[in-house]
Enzyme design. Sequence first.
Site, PDB file in Angstrom:
ATOM      1  N   GLY A 218      39.131  71.538  39.262  1.00 22.75           N
ATOM      2  CA  GLY A 218      38.989  70.102  39.088  1.00 22.75           C
ATOM      3  C   GLY A 218      39.366  69.382  40.367  1.00 22.75           C
ATOM      4  CB  ILE A 219      39.628  66.185  41.627  1.00 22.25           C
ATOM      5  CG1 ILE A 219      39.682  65.251  40.405  1.00 22.25           C
ATOM      6  CG2 ILE A 219      38.202  66.541  41.989  1.00 22.25           C
ATOM      7  CD1 ILE A 219      39.156  63.867  40.698  1.00 22.25           C
ATOM      8  N   GLY A 220      42.590  66.680  42.190  1.00 22.81           N
ATOM      9  CA  GLY A 220      43.974  66.252  42.069  1.00 22.81           C
ATOM     10  C   GLY A 220      44.903  67.174  42.828  1.00 22.81           C
ATOM     11  CB  ILE A 222      47.288  71.228  40.046  1.00 22.86           C
ATOM     12  CG1 ILE A 222      48.696  70.786  39.618  1.00 22.86           C
ATOM     13  CG2 ILE A 222      47.060  72.698  39.685  1.00 22.86           C
ATOM     14  CD1 ILE A 222      48.948  70.863  38.124  1.00 22.86           C
ATOM     15  CD  GLU A 241      33.887  69.505  34.232  1.00 26.64           C
ATOM     16  OE1 GLU A 241      33.431  70.063  33.228  1.00 26.64           O
ATOM     17  OE2 GLU A 241      34.751  68.614  34.187  1.00 26.64           O
ATOM     18  N   GLY A 339      35.045  68.927  30.622  1.00 23.81           N
ATOM     19  CA  GLY A 339      34.506  70.276  30.482  1.00 23.81           C
ATOM     20  C   GLY A 339      35.554  71.341  30.243  1.00 23.81           C
TER      21      GLY A 339
END
Length: 436
Positions: A218-220, A222, A241, A339
């Site tokens: 994902g993003i961020g 972590i 995704e 997702g």
Amino acid sequence: MVKDMDWKTYYKERLVTAEEAISHIHDGDRVVTSFGCSEPIGIENAMVENYERFHDVQIVSMLTLGDTPWVDEKVRGHFSFNSFFASASNRQAIADGIADFTTCHFYEIPSVLKDVIKPRVAIMSVSPPDENGHVSLGTNVDYILSTLSYCDVKIAQVNKYVPNAQGEAVRNVSEFDFFVEIDRPLPEVPSVAITEVERQIGKNCASLVNDGDCIQLGIGGIPNAICEELKNKKDLGLHSEMVGDGVVDLIKSGVINNSRKNIHRGKSVLGFAFGTKKLFDFMDGNKDIEMHPIEYLNYPPVIAQNDNFVSINSCLQIDLHGQVVSDTIGLKQFSGVGGQVDFVRGATMSKGGKSVIAMPSTAKGGTVSRIVPVISEHSAITTTRNDVNYVVTEYGIAQLKGQTVKNRARALIKIAHPKFRDELCEIFERRYGEKF
């Protein structure tokens, strides 16, 4: 394709002002827009400026990076908002009933839009046409691509800042009804500084990734920390995704080269991008990155076609059964399902696959444990205990798949923050009648 006229004529005849384009929106319409970095803000601004011309128009979209004008008091009765993913500018409106929220697995959103919500108008951002009359949907293909096949009115905001992304993002001008040329820099999602907690979580997650694995991120903080820790890996694949800036250096360095993927070998495949100009520029004209619609990209059996798939997602809370809450805080909608379940299940179905839920052990400045005896009242479970495999905090890794309920609880307590472990142990002993 345009048959009876060349594409330049077709484009010129349908090139209109924003005010003319939005005149094709009727009272009572449902209007779906692209979201995030691809939000057609120029056309949306025209709609807001002329709000009194519209009545009972519902705007349907996903994650909004900036303001959500559709929830403002002045547009009440003219526009309403239905979101698939709550954000800072509309969470309270959803909680107050001013805006609506539709919960849905991401890969199902295109079918929910077409068969249930049934928008008549679609508005999206595209790049300027090339010499062959092709435009690109740029940073976002996700659910917006499928609307070109059924919406009565398709409006494109043509923006020179939209990258010429490849794959299914490339469309012919004949697929659109109106074009509005508005150039404005895309909304950006800048990377934030990685905390020490995130860095340790990144190390723990990276230890579960082997050379040759195919990953989803994902993003961020972590995911950025994970990207930092993957720099010594080899031959990774990317099927995700969404991505942020963190993957750019991994692709440039060859760590992600997609050489061992079963499908889309040699290609990084994405549904949408959430980053900055660094990412947008890297995507521009890059044939090694392919954009694909979310109903395909996030479909678990498609994900599973890549062996050794590792999905990494985050959450807000997990109980001692392993039930995961990722998008609500009590009755308040905080974000959305996205997702997560798509990739958890796809990775589980993959030969040699692993699904990972990663989170800091605490919230609210260390005052609240994210690992809890029972889910907070009224919170909705995002990922069931039967789906969860690995759970990661800064204190370690808990492997839950196939474990007894007692051993699941034990494993989770061991990776909880130390100051909450004694309390969790006491609850474990009362619940199961035996020593921890």
